[in-house]
Design a protein around this motif. Structure first.
Motif, PDB file in Angstrom:
ATOM      1  N   PRO A  25      46.364   2.591   6.433  1.00 56.58           N
ATOM      2  CA  PRO A  25      46.766   3.402   7.546  1.00 56.58           C
ATOM      3  C   PRO A  25      45.404   2.783   7.867  1.00 56.58           C
ATOM      4  CG  PRO A  25      47.063   4.667   6.271  1.00 56.58           C
ATOM      5  CD  PRO A  25      46.841   3.585   5.308  1.00 56.58           C
ATOM      6  N   ALA A  26      44.515   2.303   7.707  1.00 60.21           N
ATOM      7  CA  ALA A  26      42.870   1.645   8.612  1.00 60.21           C
ATOM      8  C   ALA A  26      43.246   0.551   8.556  1.00 60.21           C
ATOM      9  CB  ALA A  26      41.366   1.950   7.194  1.00 60.21           C
ATOM     10  N   ALA A  27      43.975  -0.526   8.169  1.00 59.42           N
ATOM     11  CA  ALA A  27      44.960  -1.367   7.959  1.00 59.42           C
ATOM     12  C   ALA A  27      45.085  -1.856   9.066  1.00 59.42           C
ATOM     13  CB  ALA A  27      45.094  -2.173   6.260  1.00 59.42           C
ATOM     14  N   LEU A  28      46.163  -1.126   9.094  1.00 56.59           N
ATOM     15  CA  LEU A  28      47.221  -1.631  10.790  1.00 56.59           C
ATOM     16  C   LEU A  28      46.255  -1.570  11.676  1.00 56.59           C
ATOM     17  CD1 LEU A  28      50.648   0.355   8.689  1.00 56.59           C
ATOM     18  CD2 LEU A  28      50.430  -2.443   9.915  1.00 56.59           C
ATOM     19  N   GLY A  29      45.416  -0.220  11.000  1.00 56.96           N
ATOM     20  CA  GLY A  29      44.447  -0.387  13.215  1.00 56.96           C
ATOM     21  C   GLY A  29      44.031  -1.436  13.024  1.00 56.96           C
ATOM     22  N   ALA A  30      43.270  -2.262  12.015  1.00 57.88           N
ATOM     23  CA  ALA A  30      42.516  -3.869  12.114  1.00 57.88           C
ATOM     24  C   ALA A  30      43.556  -4.217  12.816  1.00 57.88           C
ATOM     25  CB  ALA A  30      42.468  -3.277  10.993  1.00 57.88           C
ATOM     26  N   TRP A  31      44.974  -4.602  12.132  1.00 57.84           N
ATOM     27  CA  TRP A  31      45.783  -5.437  12.609  1.00 57.84           C
ATOM     28  C   TRP A  31      46.311  -5.113  14.364  1.00 57.84           C
ATOM     29  CZ3 TRP A  31      50.682  -5.025  15.242  1.00 57.84           C
ATOM     30  CH2 TRP A  31      51.483  -6.186  15.076  1.00 57.84           C
ATOM     31  N   THR A  32      46.123  -4.107  14.833  1.00 57.77           N
ATOM     32  CA  THR A  32      46.362  -3.768  16.320  1.00 57.77           C
ATOM     33  C   THR A  32      45.743  -3.892  16.669  1.00 57.77           C
ATOM     34  OG1 THR A  32      47.174  -2.032  15.032  1.00 57.77           O
ATOM     35  CG2 THR A  32      47.216  -1.758  17.689  1.00 57.77           C
ATOM     36  N   ALA A  33      44.045  -4.055  16.575  1.00 61.23           N
ATOM     37  CA  ALA A  33      42.933  -4.258  16.918  1.00 61.23           C
ATOM     38  C   ALA A  33      43.051  -5.886  17.664  1.00 61.23           C
ATOM     39  CB  ALA A  33      41.483  -4.060  16.809  1.00 61.23           C
TER      40      ALA A  33
END
Length: 340
Positions: free
Chosen positions: A240-248
């Protein structure tokens, strides 16, 4: 954990609520209703306490415990905190389960140190206590630990990231869990070890806590990009943190040229590896942790034999962009063995 949301861990820290309000307590056995009689193992009760009941990692863990409890003919009681980090809720759950007569408790500790007194009280009353996924501090506070080797999980993605950079100078962001949480510390330290650097190395240009949460992961990545726009490697505590990073990163047009690595191996995360959003992840197996835990309690109930020590429930590097010298499986394998 997350971990996740590992440790979820899944995995942590939010605004405080009372332990009682945070609890969800249910019981299930081999029959059709929650109060049905057990068969095969008499009236043996097994308790499962997870950090939350919404994180897919813990949902899969509960599924594994329920399936094994049904197969063994024992009753399963479950409880979870309202948020990851709710130690008071877990203490209340332990007390309730001991009062109800459980033979053993399986727990993913939200606070590895603060939960120890409650565990010791349960053990003093003859209850077998097994930690799943997250060790207590000290680890010897429980009878046994069934978990991923989180240091190894971090080391696998660190080794992969180092190989994938192919000698290019790294500017690393670490999107971590929360201060002092063992799962987060072990994965972080493992990543550094695998990458061949130590804490404080100048190549780590930004570190932010995310609680293993996607929205917080996005905010953390945004903050890191403001601090250092040229980040090219991102370690994340979970997917989930990785996907948040990808979005940013996508919002900045950087999603194609920044390497993101993570830990968990949930189905959403594994699909993100397949889609190229995450380069690689270390997959762990929550269903196995819970199933083995239930079996251990049943054995204790039958013959008094206690499980002890640490049982490694396995971790596998998942990627479709293999690197020389780094052992890995593709996303086909990952999707066959994912959870959530």
């Amino acid at each position: 954990m997350s971990r996740t949301t590992r440790l979820s861990s899944s995995i942590l820290r939010a605004t405080a609520v009372t332990g009682v309000a945070a609890l969800t307590l249910t019981a299930c056995g081999s029959g059709s209703g929650s109060d049905s009689s057990s068969t095969g193992s008499g009236d043996v009760k097994v308790g499962l306490i997870t950090k939350t009941d919404t994180n897919p990692f813990f949902v899969k863990m509960k599924e594994g415990a329920e399936k094994e409890a049904k197969a063994e003919g024992v009753k399963l009681m479950t409880a979870a905190g309202k948020f990851d980090g709710d130690n008071a809720g877990q203490v209340t759950a332990i007390e309730n389960m001991v009062a109800s007569g459980v033979k053993g408790i399986l727990i993913t500790p939200s606070d590895s140190k603060a939960i120890v007194p409650a565990i010791e009280k349960a053990k003093a009353k003859g209850v077998l206590v097994i930690a799943l996924d997250t060790p207590t501090d000290p680890q010897s506070a429980v009878d046994a630990l069934f978990a991923t080797d989180n240091l190894k999980a971090g080391e696998l993605i660190g080794t992969y990231a180092k190989a994938a950079m192919k000698g290019k100078a790294a500017k690393i962001a670490t999107l971590d869990l929360a201060p002092g949480v063992s799962v987060g510390v072990q994965r972080h330290d493992g990543f550094l070890k695998g990458f061949g650097i130590k804490e404080g190395d100048s190549s780590v240009v930004c570190s932010q806590d995310t609680g293993g949460d996607q929205a917080k992961g996005q905010t953390a990545m945004e903050n890191c990009l403001q601090k250092e726009p040229d980040i090219n490697v991102v370690y994340t505590i979970n997917e989930p943190a990785a996907l948040g990073a990808w979005t940013a990163l996508k919002a900045k047009g950087r999603e194609k040229d920044v390497l993101i690595v993570s830990v968990d191996g949930g189905c959403t995360g594994t699909r993100a590896v397949k889609d190229g959003k995450i380069a690689a992840t270390s997959q762990q197996y929550p269903l196995k942790m819970a199933a083995e835990g239930v079996k251990a309690v049943v054995t204790y109930a039958k013959d008094g034999k206690k499980a002890s020590g640490y049982t490694d429930t396995g971790v596998t590097l998942i990627t479709d962009k293999a690197q020389a010298g780094v052992t890995a499986e593709g996303t086909g394998y990952g999707l066959e063995n994912c959870w959530g």
